[in-house]
Design a protein around this motif. Structure first.
Motif, PDB file in Angstrom:
ATOM      1  N   LEU A   1       0.825  -1.204   0.000  1.00  0.00           N
ATOM      2  CA  LEU A   1       0.000   0.000   0.000  1.00  0.00           C
ATOM      3  C   LEU A   1       0.865   1.262   0.000  1.00  0.00           C
ATOM      4  O   LEU A   1       0.554   2.230  -0.696  1.00  0.00           O
ATOM      5  N   MET A   2       1.947   1.263   0.745  1.00  0.00           N
ATOM      6  CA  MET A   2       2.842   2.416   0.768  1.00  0.00           C
ATOM      7  C   MET A   2       3.507   2.605  -0.599  1.00  0.00           C
ATOM      8  O   MET A   2       3.630   3.745  -1.073  1.00  0.00           O
ATOM      9  N   ASP A   3       3.924   1.532  -1.240  1.00  0.00           N
ATOM     10  CA  ASP A   3       4.521   1.636  -2.575  1.00  0.00           C
ATOM     11  C   ASP A   3       3.521   2.216  -3.565  1.00  0.00           C
ATOM     12  O   ASP A   3       3.844   3.108  -4.348  1.00  0.00           O
ATOM     13  N   TYR A   4       2.310   1.691  -3.531  1.00  0.00           N
ATOM     14  CA  TYR A   4       1.262   2.169  -4.432  1.00  0.00           C
ATOM     15  C   TYR A   4       0.958   3.638  -4.143  1.00  0.00           C
ATOM     16  O   TYR A   4       0.827   4.450  -5.065  1.00  0.00           O
ATOM     17  N   GLY A   5       0.849   3.982  -2.861  1.00  0.00           N
ATOM     18  CA  GLY A   5       0.571   5.359  -2.481  1.00  0.00           C
ATOM     19  C   GLY A   5       1.645   6.320  -2.958  1.00  0.00           C
ATOM     20  O   GLY A   5       1.346   7.419  -3.432  1.00  0.00           O
ATOM     21  N   ALA A   6       2.903   5.915  -2.871  1.00  0.00           N
ATOM     22  CA  ALA A   6       4.000   6.765  -3.340  1.00  0.00           C
ATOM     23  C   ALA A   6       3.907   6.983  -4.846  1.00  0.00           C
ATOM     24  O   ALA A   6       4.191   8.079  -5.337  1.00  0.00           O
ATOM     25  N   LYS A   7       3.497   5.961  -5.577  1.00  0.00           N
ATOM     26  CA  LYS A   7       3.350   6.096  -7.031  1.00  0.00           C
ATOM     27  C   LYS A   7       2.201   7.036  -7.376  1.00  0.00           C
ATOM     28  O   LYS A   7       2.302   7.826  -8.314  1.00  0.00           O
ATOM     29  N   LYS A   8       1.110   6.932  -6.632  1.00  0.00           N
ATOM     30  CA  LYS A   8      -0.070   7.744  -6.931  1.00  0.00           C
ATOM     31  C   LYS A   8       0.014   9.164  -6.365  1.00  0.00           C
ATOM     32  O   LYS A   8      -0.459  10.099  -6.994  1.00  0.00           O
ATOM     33  N   LEU A   9       0.600   9.315  -5.170  1.00  0.00           N
ATOM     34  CA  LEU A   9       0.585  10.600  -4.476  1.00  0.00           C
ATOM     35  C   LEU A   9       1.952  11.261  -4.392  1.00  0.00           C
ATOM     36  O   LEU A   9       2.059  12.394  -3.919  1.00  0.00           O
ATOM     37  N   GLY A  10       2.986  10.551  -4.782  1.00  0.00           N
ATOM     38  CA  GLY A  10       4.343  11.077  -4.683  1.00  0.00           C
ATOM     39  C   GLY A  10       4.970  10.742  -3.341  1.00  0.00           C
ATOM     40  O   GLY A  10       4.284  10.324  -2.407  1.00  0.00           O
ATOM     41  N   ASN A  11       6.260  10.915  -3.271  1.00  0.00           N
ATOM     42  CA  ASN A  11       6.992  10.649  -2.028  1.00  0.00           C
ATOM     43  C   ASN A  11       6.778  11.815  -1.076  1.00  0.00           C
ATOM     44  O   ASN A  11       7.419  12.848  -1.208  1.00  0.00           O
ATOM     45  N   ARG A  12       5.901  11.622  -0.143  1.00  0.00           N
ATOM     46  CA  ARG A  12       5.554  12.656   0.833  1.00  0.00           C
ATOM     47  C   ARG A  12       6.023  12.216   2.208  1.00  0.00           C
ATOM     48  O   ARG A  12       6.034  11.040   2.505  1.00  0.00           O
ATOM     49  N   ASP A  13       6.338  13.184   3.040  1.00  0.00           N
ATOM     50  CA  ASP A  13       6.754  12.881   4.407  1.00  0.00           C
ATOM     51  C   ASP A  13       5.609  12.328   5.250  1.00  0.00           C
ATOM     52  O   ASP A  13       5.843  11.661   6.247  1.00  0.00           O
ATOM     53  N   ASP A  14       4.372  12.603   4.840  1.00  0.00           N
ATOM     54  CA  ASP A  14       3.200  12.191   5.620  1.00  0.00           C
ATOM     55  C   ASP A  14       2.350  11.151   4.889  1.00  0.00           C
ATOM     56  O   ASP A  14       1.154  11.035   5.128  1.00  0.00           O
ATOM     57  N   LEU A  15       2.969  10.374   4.036  1.00  0.00           N
ATOM     58  CA  LEU A  15       2.225   9.424   3.204  1.00  0.00           C
ATOM     59  C   LEU A  15       1.426   8.425   4.047  1.00  0.00           C
ATOM     60  O   LEU A  15       0.245   8.191   3.787  1.00  0.00           O
ATOM     61  N   ALA A  16       2.047   7.846   5.055  1.00  0.00           N
ATOM     62  CA  ALA A  16       1.335   6.869   5.887  1.00  0.00           C
ATOM     63  C   ALA A  16       0.140   7.524   6.580  1.00  0.00           C
ATOM     64  O   ALA A  16      -0.938   6.928   6.665  1.00  0.00           O
ATOM     65  N   GLU A  17       0.306   8.737   7.046  1.00  0.00           N
ATOM     66  CA  GLU A  17      -0.792   9.442   7.715  1.00  0.00           C
ATOM     67  C   GLU A  17      -1.947   9.708   6.748  1.00  0.00           C
ATOM     68  O   GLU A  17      -3.113   9.500   7.088  1.00  0.00           O
ATOM     69  N   VAL A  18      -1.622  10.139   5.544  1.00  0.00           N
ATOM     70  CA  VAL A  18      -2.652  10.413   4.540  1.00  0.00           C
ATOM     71  C   VAL A  18      -3.421   9.138   4.202  1.00  0.00           C
ATOM     72  O   VAL A  18      -4.656   9.140   4.135  1.00  0.00           O
ATOM     73  N   ILE A  19      -2.704   8.044   4.011  1.00  0.00           N
ATOM     74  CA  ILE A  19      -3.349   6.765   3.690  1.00  0.00           C
ATOM     75  C   ILE A  19      -4.210   6.305   4.868  1.00  0.00           C
ATOM     76  O   ILE A  19      -5.353   5.896   4.683  1.00  0.00           O
TER      77      ILE A  19
ATOM     78  N   ASN B   1      -5.587   8.076   7.291  1.00  0.00           N
ATOM     79  CA  ASN B   1      -6.768   8.927   7.463  1.00  0.00           C
ATOM     80  C   ASN B   1      -7.844   8.630   6.428  1.00  0.00           C
ATOM     81  O   ASN B   1      -9.036   8.725   6.717  1.00  0.00           O
ATOM     82  N   ALA B   2      -7.433   8.245   5.238  1.00  0.00           N
ATOM     83  CA  ALA B   2      -8.404   7.916   4.188  1.00  0.00           C
ATOM     84  C   ALA B   2      -9.129   6.609   4.477  1.00  0.00           C
ATOM     85  O   ALA B   2     -10.294   6.445   4.110  1.00  0.00           O
ATOM     86  N   ALA B   3      -8.461   5.668   5.146  1.00  0.00           N
ATOM     87  CA  ALA B   3      -9.006   4.315   5.296  1.00  0.00           C
ATOM     88  C   ALA B   3      -9.428   3.946   6.707  1.00  0.00           C
ATOM     89  O   ALA B   3     -10.030   2.895   6.906  1.00  0.00           O
ATOM     90  N   LYS B   4      -9.145   4.782   7.701  1.00  0.00           N
ATOM     91  CA  LYS B   4      -9.366   4.380   9.087  1.00  0.00           C
ATOM     92  C   LYS B   4     -10.829   4.100   9.415  1.00  0.00           C
ATOM     93  O   LYS B   4     -11.114   3.193  10.185  1.00  0.00           O
ATOM     94  N   ASP B   5     -11.755   4.834   8.827  1.00  0.00           N
ATOM     95  CA  ASP B   5     -13.172   4.607   9.112  1.00  0.00           C
ATOM     96  C   ASP B   5     -13.810   3.618   8.151  1.00  0.00           C
ATOM     97  O   ASP B   5     -14.747   2.915   8.508  1.00  0.00           O
ATOM     98  N   ASP B   6     -13.288   3.582   6.937  1.00  0.00           N
ATOM     99  CA  ASP B   6     -13.824   2.685   5.906  1.00  0.00           C
ATOM    100  C   ASP B   6     -12.717   2.441   4.888  1.00  0.00           C
ATOM    101  O   ASP B   6     -12.198   3.387   4.282  1.00  0.00           O
ATOM    102  N   ILE B   7     -12.374   1.192   4.701  1.00  0.00           N
ATOM    103  CA  ILE B   7     -11.283   0.825   3.792  1.00  0.00           C
ATOM    104  C   ILE B   7     -11.536   1.335   2.370  1.00  0.00           C
ATOM    105  O   ILE B   7     -10.606   1.583   1.619  1.00  0.00           O
ATOM    106  N   LYS B   8     -12.797   1.546   2.019  1.00  0.00           N
ATOM    107  CA  LYS B   8     -13.120   2.058   0.686  1.00  0.00           C
ATOM    108  C   LYS B   8     -12.706   3.515   0.517  1.00  0.00           C
ATOM    109  O   LYS B   8     -12.744   4.042  -0.587  1.00  0.00           O
ATOM    110  N   GLY B   9     -12.274   4.144   1.599  1.00  0.00           N
ATOM    111  CA  GLY B   9     -11.711   5.484   1.494  1.00  0.00           C
ATOM    112  C   GLY B   9     -10.461   5.512   0.631  1.00  0.00           C
ATOM    113  O   GLY B   9     -10.100   6.551   0.079  1.00  0.00           O
TER     114      GLY B   9
END
Length: 97
Positions: free
Chosen positions: A5-23, A25-33
């Protein structure tokens, strides 16, 4: 699961310092986020997250039916998201080093 998921996120969103946090926050309530975050119609969620869980479960406990593994993989995905949320800094540091 989170590595994929982190690899995919980096490809889609770029190498960000807060990538794990962004991912997280998007999925914590519903994985479909993840679908909304990545704008990929569920590709990351289905192919990079749940499929990894289903593959692990079928290898680990091959006596279960595909339907049982699918249900268990949903639970495993939630556990992995919670892990990601509790280890955001470590996953970001690992990803970018």
């Amino acid at each position: 699961m989170n590595d994929f998921l982190m690899d995919y996120g980096a490809k889609k969103l770029g190498n960000r310092d807060d990538l794990a946090e962004v991912i997280y926050n998007a999925a914590k309530d519903d994985i479909k986020g993840l679908d909304t975050l990545f704008k990929d119609n569920g590709e990351a969620r289905e192919h990079f997250y749940q499929a990894v869980g289903e593959g692990f479960l079928s290898d680990y406990d091959n006596g279960q039916s595909a339907e049982q593994n699918e249900k268990k993989s949903e639970s495993l995905a939630h556990e992995a998201i919670n892990y990601l949320g509790n280890h955001e800094k470590q996953l970001d540091d690992w990803k970018f080093n």
